[in-house]
Write a protein that holds these residues in place. Structure first.
Motif, PDB file in Angstrom:
ATOM      1  N   ALA A   1     -16.103   9.345  -1.151  1.00 31.80           N
ATOM      2  CA  ALA A   1     -16.632  10.592  -0.612  1.00 31.80           C
ATOM      3  C   ALA A   1     -16.114  10.892   0.796  1.00 31.80           C
ATOM      4  CB  ALA A   1     -18.159  10.543  -0.603  1.00 31.80           C
ATOM      5  N   GLN A   2     -15.037  10.241   1.215  1.00 32.85           N
ATOM      6  CA  GLN A   2     -14.519  10.456   2.558  1.00 32.85           C
ATOM      7  C   GLN A   2     -13.951  11.867   2.740  1.00 32.85           C
ATOM      8  OE1 GLN A   2     -14.470   8.049   5.407  1.00 32.85           O
ATOM      9  NE2 GLN A   2     -16.140   7.619   3.989  1.00 32.85           N
ATOM     10  N   SER A   3     -13.996  12.354   3.969  1.00 32.62           N
ATOM     11  CA  SER A   3     -13.484  13.688   4.276  1.00 32.62           C
ATOM     12  C   SER A   3     -11.969  13.753   4.143  1.00 32.62           C
ATOM     13  CB  SER A   3     -13.903  14.096   5.693  1.00 32.62           C
ATOM     14  OG  SER A   3     -13.472  13.137   6.648  1.00 32.62           O
ATOM     15  N   MET A   4     -11.295  12.605   4.254  1.00 29.70           N
ATOM     16  CA  MET A   4      -9.872  12.506   3.950  1.00 29.70           C
ATOM     17  C   MET A   4      -9.681  11.315   3.027  1.00 29.70           C
ATOM     18  SD  MET A   4      -8.041  10.786   7.321  1.00 29.70           S
ATOM     19  CE  MET A   4      -6.667  10.193   6.325  1.00 29.70           C
ATOM     20  N   LEU A   5      -8.815  11.459   2.027  1.00 34.07           N
ATOM     21  CA  LEU A   5      -8.688  10.433   0.991  1.00 34.07           C
ATOM     22  C   LEU A   5      -7.303   9.800   0.947  1.00 34.07           C
ATOM     23  CD1 LEU A   5     -10.662  12.279  -1.827  1.00 34.07           C
ATOM     24  CD2 LEU A   5     -11.381  10.201  -0.622  1.00 34.07           C
ATOM     25  N   ASP A   6      -6.502  10.023   1.968  1.00 33.60           N
ATOM     26  CA  ASP A   6      -5.162   9.451   2.012  1.00 33.60           C
ATOM     27  C   ASP A   6      -5.210   8.059   2.638  1.00 33.60           C
ATOM     28  OD1 ASP A   6      -2.446   9.126   1.815  1.00 33.60           O
ATOM     29  OD2 ASP A   6      -1.980  10.287   3.618  1.00 33.60           O
ATOM     30  N   PHE A   7      -5.788   7.125   1.903  1.00 33.14           N
ATOM     31  CA  PHE A   7      -5.853   5.733   2.361  1.00 33.14           C
ATOM     32  C   PHE A   7      -5.945   4.823   1.149  1.00 33.14           C
ATOM     33  CE2 PHE A   7     -10.204   7.267   2.119  1.00 33.14           C
ATOM     34  CZ  PHE A   7     -10.881   6.234   1.492  1.00 33.14           C
ATOM     35  N   ASP A   8      -5.611   3.567   1.348  1.00 31.83           N
ATOM     36  CA  ASP A   8      -5.691   2.552   0.303  1.00 31.83           C
ATOM     37  C   ASP A   8      -6.823   1.590   0.625  1.00 31.83           C
ATOM     38  OD1 ASP A   8      -2.979   3.141  -1.136  1.00 31.83           O
ATOM     39  OD2 ASP A   8      -2.458   2.961   0.983  1.00 31.83           O
ATOM     40  N   VAL A   9      -7.334   0.944  -0.398  1.00 31.58           N
ATOM     41  CA  VAL A   9      -8.398  -0.047  -0.225  1.00 31.58           C
ATOM     42  C   VAL A   9      -7.969  -1.360  -0.866  1.00 31.58           C
ATOM     43  CG1 VAL A   9     -10.780  -0.680  -0.780  1.00 31.58           C
ATOM     44  CG2 VAL A   9     -10.241   1.683  -0.133  1.00 31.58           C
ATOM     45  N   ILE A  10      -8.150  -2.449  -0.123  1.00 26.61           N
ATOM     46  CA  ILE A  10      -7.917  -3.793  -0.662  1.00 26.61           C
ATOM     47  C   ILE A  10      -9.221  -4.568  -0.535  1.00 26.61           C
ATOM     48  CG2 ILE A  10      -6.722  -5.990  -0.348  1.00 26.61           C
ATOM     49  CD1 ILE A  10      -4.297  -4.466   0.631  1.00 26.61           C
TER      50      ILE A  10
ATOM     51  N   THR B   1       0.819  -1.205   0.000  1.00 24.34           N
ATOM     52  CA  THR B   1       0.000   0.000   0.000  1.00 24.34           C
ATOM     53  C   THR B   1       0.857   1.260   0.000  1.00 24.34           C
ATOM     54  OG1 THR B   1      -0.196  -0.361   2.368  1.00 24.34           O
ATOM     55  CG2 THR B   1      -2.066  -0.966   1.040  1.00 24.34           C
ATOM     56  N   VAL B   2       0.255   2.369  -0.412  1.00 22.85           N
ATOM     57  CA  VAL B   2       0.974   3.631  -0.565  1.00 22.85           C
ATOM     58  C   VAL B   2       0.900   4.472   0.700  1.00 22.85           C
ATOM     59  CG1 VAL B   2       1.083   5.764  -1.885  1.00 22.85           C
ATOM     60  CG2 VAL B   2       0.536   3.619  -3.051  1.00 22.85           C
ATOM     61  N   SER B   3      -0.285   4.576   1.292  1.00 22.46           N
ATOM     62  CA  SER B   3      -0.472   5.431   2.459  1.00 22.46           C
ATOM     63  C   SER B   3      -0.261   4.646   3.749  1.00 22.46           C
ATOM     64  CB  SER B   3      -1.893   6.011   2.451  1.00 22.46           C
ATOM     65  OG  SER B   3      -2.840   5.011   2.759  1.00 22.46           O
ATOM     66  N   GLY B   4      -0.491   5.312   4.882  1.00 20.55           N
ATOM     67  CA  GLY B   4      -0.339   4.646   6.171  1.00 20.55           C
ATOM     68  C   GLY B   4      -1.611   4.007   6.673  1.00 20.55           C
ATOM     69  N   ILE B   5      -2.685   4.075   5.876  1.00 16.78           N
ATOM     70  CA  ILE B   5      -3.970   3.510   6.269  1.00 16.78           C
ATOM     71  C   ILE B   5      -4.476   2.609   5.152  1.00 16.78           C
ATOM     72  CG2 ILE B   5      -6.368   4.010   6.896  1.00 16.78           C
ATOM     73  CD1 ILE B   5      -5.448   6.777   7.802  1.00 16.78           C
TER      74      ILE B   5
ATOM     75  N   GLN C   1     -11.462   9.114   8.746  1.00 19.13           N
ATOM     76  CA  GLN C   1     -10.839  10.108   9.608  1.00 19.13           C
ATOM     77  C   GLN C   1     -11.117   9.823  11.083  1.00 19.13           C
ATOM     78  OE1 GLN C   1     -11.788  14.118   8.510  1.00 19.13           O
ATOM     79  NE2 GLN C   1     -10.190  15.010   9.800  1.00 19.13           N
ATOM     80  N   ALA C   2     -12.342   9.395  11.402  1.00 17.54           N
ATOM     81  CA  ALA C   2     -12.702   9.100  12.788  1.00 17.54           C
ATOM     82  C   ALA C   2     -11.901   7.918  13.323  1.00 17.54           C
ATOM     83  CB  ALA C   2     -14.199   8.823  12.892  1.00 17.54           C
ATOM     84  N   HIS C   3     -11.729   6.886  12.505  1.00 21.42           N
ATOM     85  CA  HIS C   3     -10.946   5.729  12.954  1.00 21.42           C
ATOM     86  C   HIS C   3      -9.475   6.095  13.114  1.00 21.42           C
ATOM     87  CE1 HIS C   3     -13.439   2.173  13.373  1.00 21.42           C
ATOM     88  NE2 HIS C   3     -14.164   2.553  12.335  1.00 21.42           N
ATOM     89  N   ALA C   4      -8.952   6.886  12.187  1.00 19.72           N
ATOM     90  CA  ALA C   4      -7.546   7.291  12.286  1.00 19.72           C
ATOM     91  C   ALA C   4      -7.308   8.092  13.564  1.00 19.72           C
ATOM     92  CB  ALA C   4      -7.155   8.116  11.059  1.00 19.72           C
TER      93      ALA C   4
END
Length: 285
Positions: free
Chosen positions: A28-37, A2-6, A103-106
């Motif tokens: 549509a997340q308020s922050m988009l710095d995450f990867d999805v698998i 993955t690229v990001s830290g989440i 964002q809430a989980h992070a």
């Protein structure tokens, strides 16, 4: 990797008709710095094609194969193992995460080892069927808290320390077991009130009954793993009062109560069958 830290891990099987709704919510997340698998657990439909064609607004989207063994526990394990992100978020393919979910989980994982948030019960995308876990971390069977598999997050250290989810619990309750082992290992669980998920319920009485019967059997399987540290079991008088009240409600409103009463009966039937098979005493949940 993955690229990001989440990383958000989504177990999936034959969900070509619904997974786009979840992916749209992640876009549509308020922050988009995450990867999805997306961990495809043996789909026979176009699930993989739908995922691979999705235009992700977040950092990256990957679909991996986990069809060599059935069950969401194995699918989650395989997805998590395909990432090196230190923060792991897990949701289901047929639900809808709120816009501030990531964002809430992070934010919660900045202060705790694991986290979970409220579930808004829905049917066919419609709300108004209740809430679950809105006031705090849920406790399973009056025993220990846990993180529901449709709305959970944890640090990679937790996953490694617990050796992942128990893939042997393929019928269900693997999230309860994960949470219990997490607590027993001294890790902390935080309640993230803004990590909201619209939790889609089974539609139709037969589907609900089948699901709850399977969960009842899985619960007995779970309890059999805790023989050395038995889960507290209610007394005979308590159980008698519960069954009496249960039967009265069902007989008094046989049509209106089908949404809750009959699935609950199916869970108890599955629990009793599983208890006999595993030769274990189980609480009535």
């Amino acid at each position: 990797m993955t690229v990001s830290g989440i990383v958000v891990v989504i177990p999936a099987k034959n969900v070509e008709g619904v997974i786009e709704t979840q992916l749209r919510a992640l876009n549509a997340q308020s922050m988009l710095d995450f990867d999805v698998i997306v961990s495809d657990n043996g789909s026979s439909d176009r699930t993989r094609a739908v995922v691979e064609a999705w235009p992700a607004a977040f950092s990256s989207l990957t679909c991996i194969d986990s069809g060599d063994r059935p069950g969401v526990a194995h699918a989650r394990n395989r997805g998590i193992e395909c990432s090196d992100a230190p923060l792991i978020l897990v949701c289901d393919s047929d639900d809808v995460v709120g816009p501030g979910w990531v964002q809430a989980h992070a934010a919660a994982l900045a202060k705790a080892d694991a986290a979970t948030g409220p579930l808004l019960l829905t049917e066919r995308g419609r709300r108004g069927f209740g809430e679950w876990g809105a006031d705090g971390v849920p406790i399973a069977a009056g025993y220990l808290p846990y993180t529901p598999g449709c709305n959970m997050s944890f640090r990679r250290q937790v996953f490694k320390s617990l050796d992942g989810f128990d893939a042997g619990l393929w019928r269900g309750q693997e999230d309860v077991d994960f949470g219990w082992r997490l607590v027993k290992h001294g890790f902390s669980i935080s309640h993230a009130p803004d990590a909201v998920v619209e939790y889609e319920q089974r539609v139709g009485l037969l589907a609900k009954v089948r699901q709850q019967f399977k969960y009842g059997r899985a619960f007995a399987d779970l309890c059999s793993r805790y023989r050395a540290d038995p889960i507290p079991v209610q007394g005979i008088k308590w159980r008698g009062r519960w069954w009496l009240s249960f039967l009265r409600r069902g007989l008094r409103h046989p049509v209106k109560s089908w949404r809750v009463t009959y699935p609950a009966l199916a869970f108890q039937a599955g629990r009793i069958l599983g208890s006999v098979q595993h030769r274990v005493r189980t609480p009535m949940w």
